[in-house]
Scaffold this motif. Structure first.
Motif, short mmCIF file in Angstrom:
data_model
loop_
_atom_site.label_atom_id
_atom_site.label_comp_id
_atom_site.label_asym_id
_atom_site.label_seq_id
_atom_site.Cartn_x
_atom_site.Cartn_y
_atom_site.Cartn_z
N ILE A 50 0.82 24.56 -4.44
CA ILE A 50 1.08 23.58 -5.50
C ILE A 50 1.56 22.27 -4.89
O ILE A 50 1.15 21.18 -5.31
N ALA A 51 2.41 22.34 -3.88
CA ALA A 51 2.90 21.13 -3.22
C ALA A 51 1.76 20.38 -2.53
O ALA A 51 1.68 19.14 -2.61
N ILE A 52 0.87 21.11 -1.88
CA ILE A 52 -0.26 20.47 -1.19
C ILE A 52 -1.17 19.78 -2.20
O ILE A 52 -1.58 18.62 -2.01
N LEU A 53 -1.51 20.50 -3.27
CA LEU A 53 -2.43 19.93 -4.26
C LEU A 53 -1.82 18.75 -5.02
O LEU A 53 -2.53 17.83 -5.41
N SER A 54 -0.50 18.78 -5.22
CA SER A 54 0.16 17.68 -5.92
C SER A 54 0.10 16.39 -5.12
O SER A 54 0.10 15.30 -5.70
N ASN A 55 0.06 16.50 -3.79
CA ASN A 55 0.08 15.31 -2.94
C ASN A 55 -1.30 14.88 -2.45
O ASN A 55 -1.40 13.89 -1.75
N GLN A 56 -2.33 15.60 -2.80
CA GLN A 56 -3.68 15.19 -2.41
C GLN A 56 -4.21 14.17 -3.41
O GLN A 56 -3.88 14.21 -4.60
N THR A 57 -5.03 13.26 -2.92
CA THR A 57 -5.54 12.19 -3.78
C THR A 57 -6.97 12.44 -4.27
O THR A 57 -7.53 11.61 -4.97
N THR A 58 -7.55 13.57 -3.90
CA THR A 58 -8.93 13.84 -4.31
C THR A 58 -9.00 14.23 -5.78
O THR A 58 -8.02 14.72 -6.36
N ALA A 59 -10.16 14.01 -6.37
CA ALA A 59 -10.35 14.36 -7.77
C ALA A 59 -10.33 15.88 -7.97
O ALA A 59 -9.87 16.39 -8.99
N ALA A 60 -10.79 16.61 -6.95
CA ALA A 60 -10.83 18.06 -7.04
C ALA A 60 -9.43 18.66 -7.02
O ALA A 60 -9.20 19.74 -7.57
N ALA A 61 -8.47 17.97 -6.39
CA ALA A 61 -7.11 18.50 -6.29
C ALA A 61 -6.46 18.65 -7.66
O ALA A 61 -5.72 19.60 -7.91
N GLU A 62 -6.76 17.73 -8.56
CA GLU A 62 -6.18 17.79 -9.91
C GLU A 62 -6.66 19.02 -10.66
O GLU A 62 -5.87 19.73 -11.29
N VAL A 63 -7.95 19.30 -10.57
CA VAL A 63 -8.52 20.47 -11.24
C VAL A 63 -8.00 21.76 -10.61
O VAL A 63 -7.63 22.70 -11.31
N CYS A 64 -7.94 21.79 -9.28
CA CYS A 64 -7.47 22.98 -8.57
C CYS A 64 -5.99 23.24 -8.84
O CYS A 64 -5.57 24.39 -8.95
N LEU A 65 -5.20 22.18 -8.95
CA LEU A 65 -3.77 22.33 -9.25
C LEU A 65 -3.58 22.98 -10.62
O LEU A 65 -2.79 23.91 -10.77
N LYS A 66 -4.32 22.50 -11.58
CA LYS A 66 -4.23 23.06 -12.93
C LYS A 66 -4.65 24.54 -12.93
O LYS A 66 -4.04 25.38 -13.60
#
Length: 129
Positions: A50-66
């Motif tokens: 969750i910490a990694i995905l929250s700090n990534q700027t890619t569009a895919a990170a938002e979907v994967c975080l959710k």
């Protein structure tokens, strides 16, 4: 016949996957772009993922975080697992249907645009590493 059906049902139930999971379908993003993001969290603890995905700027990170948060909620509420012990056991992306569109060009020509979609799956398991 009914006995055999019951035996098959019991066998399926005994072999069923007990891991918590979440799936999102028809995401309007290329599977190759999502795969890069999923490779960064595979095998990590949920809090770290969750910490990694929250700090990534890619569009895919938002979907994967959710999706990871949804799998975490499924693990806590449906499976009764403890949040601190959970690990991203398996995560993968498969291509969905491709939307085919036309890009109008000069002199009466057209190029084909392929708008790709994907299905993303995340499995969480309770084994702490």
């Amino acid at each position: 016949m009914a006995t055999r059906i019951r035996e098959k049902a019991e066998a399926r139930k005994a072999n069923a996957d007990t891991r918590a999971y979440a799936i999102v379908k028809y995401v309007r993003m290329s599977p190759s772009k999502v795969r890069i993001t999923l490779d960064t969290i595979r095998g990590r603890k949920v809090e770290e993922a969750i910490a990694i995905l929250s700090n990534q700027t890619t569009a895919a990170a938002e979907v994967c975080l959710k999706l990871v948060k949804s799998a975490l909620a499924n693990a806590e509420n449906n499976k009764g697992l403890v949040r601190n012990d959970l690990v991203v056991d398996e995560c993968y992306v498969t291509p969905g249907p491709t939307l085919k569109r036309l890009d109008i060009r000069a002199r009466g020509r057209a190029n084909r645009l392929l708008k790709r979609t994907c299905h993303i799956t995340v499995y969480l398991d309770g084994k702490a590493e």
